[in-house]
Structures are given as structure tokens and as C-alpha cells.
Design a protein around this motif. Structure first.
Motif, PDB file in Angstrom:
ATOM      1  N   ASP A   1       0.853  -1.281  -0.054  1.00  0.00           N
ATOM      2  CA  ASP A   1      -0.012   0.067  -0.094  1.00  0.00           C
ATOM      3  C   ASP A   1       1.046   1.161   0.103  1.00  0.00           C
ATOM      4  O   ASP A   1       0.668   2.398  -0.712  1.00  0.00           O
TER       5      ASP A   1
ATOM      6  N   GLY B   1       1.337  -0.056  -4.729  1.00  0.00           N
ATOM      7  CA  GLY B   1       0.536  -1.241  -5.047  1.00  0.00           C
ATOM      8  C   GLY B   1       1.267  -2.390  -6.182  1.00  0.00           C
ATOM      9  O   GLY B   1       2.240  -3.024  -5.935  1.00  0.00           O
TER      10      GLY B   1
ATOM     11  N   TYR C   1      -3.615  -2.221  -7.053  1.00  0.00           N
ATOM     12  CA  TYR C   1      -3.015  -3.439  -6.802  1.00  0.00           C
ATOM     13  C   TYR C   1      -2.188  -4.178  -7.803  1.00  0.00           C
ATOM     14  O   TYR C   1      -1.174  -4.760  -7.705  1.00  0.00           O
TER      15      TYR C   1
ATOM     16  N   ILE D   1      -5.524  -4.473  -0.148  1.00  0.00           N
ATOM     17  CA  ILE D   1      -5.330  -3.298  -0.453  1.00  0.00           C
ATOM     18  C   ILE D   1      -6.450  -2.699  -1.327  1.00  0.00           C
ATOM     19  O   ILE D   1      -6.937  -1.329  -1.326  1.00  0.00           O
TER      20      ILE D   1
ATOM     21  N   THR E   1      -4.526   5.681  -0.264  1.00  0.00           N
ATOM     22  CA  THR E   1      -3.634   4.625  -0.309  1.00  0.00           C
ATOM     23  C   THR E   1      -2.559   5.168   0.224  1.00  0.00           C
ATOM     24  O   THR E   1      -2.045   6.340   0.175  1.00  0.00           O
TER      25      THR E   1
END
Ligand code: PHE
Length: 460
Positions: free
Chosen positions: A38, A42, A207, A274, A284
Motif C-alpha cells: 500500500d 501497489g 494493486y 489493498i 492509499t
């Protein structure tokens, strides 16, 4: 030192794989991987992590197991046997796990607390107000005795040390055989649910799709540290486990399985956490070490039968964490036993004193000692960076150089047994190139950058 007759050993290939997977799969995969992914971009982090795990991680895991099995000793004595001059390097295999295990037990305590909250029906309270419960809990501002993180840290540490005192290789194997697959199944169930959430698409993209602008030196540094941590590398653990390994177990084939299981678990844990951070409206990169404890309660709250899934999830994470904590503690205990001729009980007692002292500092770092921030970090991050960004890359670097250029490289390669597998190709030449050139160059860069960033020499 114990004679080889009394030295424990794993029961065979499956026993070894399960014990090693029990060590590898733990909080590193489920708590640490998602929060770093995170923080460091990602998809960019995910891809970097997988490449480094398969290239550098696999090579190092094979090497450390072979050192352990070849010498039949834990870290310090193993290095002494390979070359007396370099015994001092082996000490890193005592110091590194000794730094990790206290904070590992603190996080294990947090997981235990969440398991208990859900079991007694207080789970929704844990999920309410975003991260408020978590912050109040770790800072020790909640009133009751059982709301104190120290209590849960001590419970977790006591279980770990008790298991090690009893000499648990067989127990770890048995527990791991059932619970590691169960953990992977529950992660898959939660991930399937996550994929049905509204607004999940942009989180998933964040992600799974690496963006060029997210790659940075920090991504690489974070990813290699995570490879060490989640595969239990450069910490003396795999040398110790190698010393318990039977000669007829094929090192490269078993190592492949352990590495792939650990990568899969990390991937699933990231997939579970995530995209949900985005779906639940969190920025994020903001979660930090609390990410799992803040996001998962919100996921469970929204999920049908979320309470039950939460209980199963936290229980399985506790088991995964205990088997890893046992391997860290076992490394310290086994090294103290071999080096200082201590009994298992005395060595375990010494380890307990250390865990309680350093773990207390970590707990207080979020409360009474929150003003104490050496190098701009809380105590947990300081211990984590010291072990992961400095000691582990250094230890790994020296191990590669010694195995590739100083020790009897051929003996280690023979011990690995590349060409003995019935179905495998013979990778000895590739291995030799990796351990001599590729790994040392990568690790040297990582070690220098780790020092530079940890001590804030300049900002990258
Ligand atoms: N690999 C463990 C985890 O992912 C942690 C660990 C690190 C265990 C180093 C042993 C040695 O949780």
C-alpha cells in the motif's frame, strides 16, 4: 553442542516443507506485505517483490538450507566450521532474530486481541470509527486490563516460548500441515467476497497493474526487505532448519514449494486488503503498520456472516504467526545452546528476558514512550528497519560472497544436490552465477541504500 544423535530432525520431505512454510508464512505475509504494498505503489511493489523473491530469495533460501545441512549446526558454529575466520559473521544469525522476535510477539499480541474481541462478540466495536479502536488500543488508552497491549504481547510471547521449551519440531510440522492450507483457503474465501464489492475496480487496478511512476528506489528496498522477512531469510533461521533436515530431502524442489506458497499467501493477503482500502475510502499509502487492523474489521462488518469469518481469520493468523515466532525463537535458542552449551531451558529463559525487555519498549513506543523517536521512527519501525533494511541485507551479502568465493563452493553445491532430482533440470551453473555475481551486486546496492535511508543521510 548436542551430538548428532540428539539433534532433532524433521520427519521427511513433507515434514520439512511444512515446518519451513510454517516459518515463512506468518505476519510478514498477512500484516507486513499489504501495508508495504500500500505504501510503495501497489502493483509496482507486487511485481518487484515477486521478481526478487524468485531470483534472490530462492537462491538464498537454497544456500542457507544447504549451509545448515552440510554443517549440521546453527549459525555461529556453521560459519565457524566453514571457515573459522568468519565465525563472527555467524553472530548475525543470533542478533537478527533476537531483534525481530520481540516486535513480532507484540504484533502477534494485537492479532490475539482482535481474535478475542470477535469471539466475545465485540467485533463491531473494533470496526467502528475507522481506525479509532486500533489507535486507542495500541496506545494503551483503553481502560481495562485486557485492553492493554502489553497483556496480549505477554500472552503471545509465553505461548511461543513454552512451545520452544518443549522442543516442538514435530508439533510445528503437524500444526502447519493442517493450518497453512486452511489459512490459504480462508484468504481465498475473503478475496472472492472482496471482488464482489462495489467500487472495487480502481483498488484492484492499483494493486494489480504496476504504474511506471510508482517505481522508485524505495519500492525496491521495501520489496527486498520484504523478501527477506517473508521467506525467513538472512536471520539464521533457515541455517538452523537446514541442520534439522534429513539428507534425502531434495533442497531445490522443497524450497520451490515453500517459496511459491509464501508468495501466494502474500499475494492473497494484498488482494484481500489493498483494493478494500480504496473501496472503503481510505487514501492509499496512509495505513502504515495498522492497515490490516483497520481495514479487516470494516470488511468483516460489511460481509455476510462476517463475525464467523473474522473469528476463523484471526485464529488462523494467530497460528501462522505462532509457527513463525517459534522458528525465530528456536533460532535464538538453538544458537545459544550450540554456542554456549546452555540447556534448552536456560537458553529459553535468556530469550524470554530479551523478548520481554525489547517487546515492552515496542509496546510503550505507541504510548508512554511515543515521544521517543530515534532517527524519526517509532520503536517498532526502528527495530524493523534495523533488522530488515540493514542487518538482513548485510548478512545475505556476506553469505553470498563467502559461499561464492571463499568457502568450499563445490561442497555447498553438492549438498544442494541440483542434479539429483529425477524430474528436475540441473541448475547448478545458473545457481553458481547467481550466488557469485547477481546476488552480491543486488545486495550490495540494497545494503548501501538501506543505510542511507534509515539514517536519513539523504532523502531518496
Ligand atoms: N517469515 C516470517 C513471516 O513472514 C517472519 C520470520 C522472519 C520468521 C525471519 C523467521 C525469520 O512472518
Amino acid at each position: 553442542m548436542e551430538s548428532s544423535e540428539t539433534r532433532g530432525s524433521f520427519t521427511g520431505r513433507l515434514g520439512f516443507i511444512m515446518a519451513a512454510a510454517g516459518s515463512a508464512i506468518g505476519l510478514g505475509n498477512i500484516w507486513r506485505f499489504p501495508y508495504l504494498a500500500d505504501k510503495y505503489g501497489g502493483g509496482a511493489f507486487l511485481v518487484t517483490f515477486i521478481i526478487l523473491a524468485l531470483a534472490v530469495g530462492l537462491t538464498l533460501m537454497i544456500t542457507e538450507l544447504a549451509i545448515g545441512r552440510y554443517t549440521g549446526k546453527s549459525c555461529i558454529d556453521a560459519f565457524q566450521e566453514l571457515s573459522a575466520k568468519y565465525r563472527v559473521i555467524g553472530w548475525l544469525g543470533l542478533i537478527t532474530p533476537a531483534i525481530i522476535v520481540p516486535y513480532y510477539c507484540v504484533i502477534g499480541g494485537w492479532v490475539t486481541k482482535y481474535f478475542v474481541e470477535y469471539t466475545v462478540g465485540n467485533g463491531s466495536a473494533a470496526g467502528a470509527d475507522g481506525g479509532a479502536f486500533f489507535n486507542d488500543f495500541i496506545s494503551g488508552s483503553l481502560p481495562g486490563l485486557f485492553d492493554n497491549p502489553m497483556v496480549w504481547f505477554l500472552v503471545f510471547a509465553a505461548v511461543t516460548v513454552a512451545a520452544v521449551m518443549m522442543g516442538v519440531e514435530k508439533g510445528v510440522e503437524m500444526v502447519s500441515k493442517i493450518l497453512m492450507p486452511a489459512l490459504i483457503v480462508i484468504l481465498i474465501v475473503i478475496c472472492i467476497y472482496i471482488l464482489t464489492l462495489d467500487n472495487i475496480a480502481s483498488g484492484l487496478e492499483h494493486y494489480l497493474v504496476p504504474q511506471p511512476e510508482d517505481f522508485s528506489i524505495k519500492t525496491v528496498l521495501g520489496a527486498i526487505g520484504q523478501v527477506f522477512f517473508s521467506l525467513s531469510l538472512a536471520s539464521g533461521t533457515l541455517i538452523t532448519y537446514g541442520s534439522y533436515m534429513k539428507k534425502d530431502v531434495h533442497i531445490p524442489n522443497s524450497t520451490k514449494v515453500v517459496t511459491l506458497m509464501s508468495i501466494l499467501t502474500s499475494f492473497l493477503a494484498g488482494l484481500m486488503i489493498i483494493p478494500a482500502t480504496v473501496a472503503f475510502g481510505m487514501d492509499t499509502g496512509e495505513g502504515g503498520p495498522g492497515l490490516m487492523f483497520v481495514i479487516m474489521p470494516q470488511v468483516f462488518d460489511a460481509m455476510p456472516a462476517g463475525h464467523i469469518v473474522a473469528i476463523a481469520f484471526f485464529l488462523l493468523v494467530i497460528f501462522a504467526a505462532v509457527t513463525s515466532a517459534i522458528s525465530l525463537t528456536e533460532t535464538v535458542v538453538s544458537t545459544l545452546k550450540d554456542r554456549f552449551k546452555m540447556t534448552r531451558i536456560t537458553a529459553s529463559a535468556a530469550c524470554t528476558v530479551l523478548i520481554v525487555a525489547l517487546g515492552t519498549l515496542v509496546c510503550l513506543g505507541f504510548g508512554a514512550l511515543s515521544g521517543f523517536t530515534p532517527f524519526g521512527r517509532d520503536v517498532l519501525s526502528l527495530f524493523d528497519n534495523m533488522s530488515d533494511d540493514i542487518l538482513m541485507p548485510f548478512f545475505a551479502l556476506i553469505t553470498c560472497i563467502l559461499v561464492g568465493h571463499v568457502f568450499n563452493t563445490k561442497a555447498i553445491i553438492d549438498e544442494i544436490g541440483f542434479c539429483e532430482s529425477k524430474h528436475g533440470l540441473c541448475y547448478a551453473d545458473i545457481y553458481s552465477f547467481m550466488i557469485r555475481y547477481i546476488c552480491p551486486v543486488c545486495l550490495f546496492a540494497v545494503f548501501v541504500l538501506g543505510i542511507v535511508t534509515t539514517f536519513g543521510i539523504f532523502e531518496i
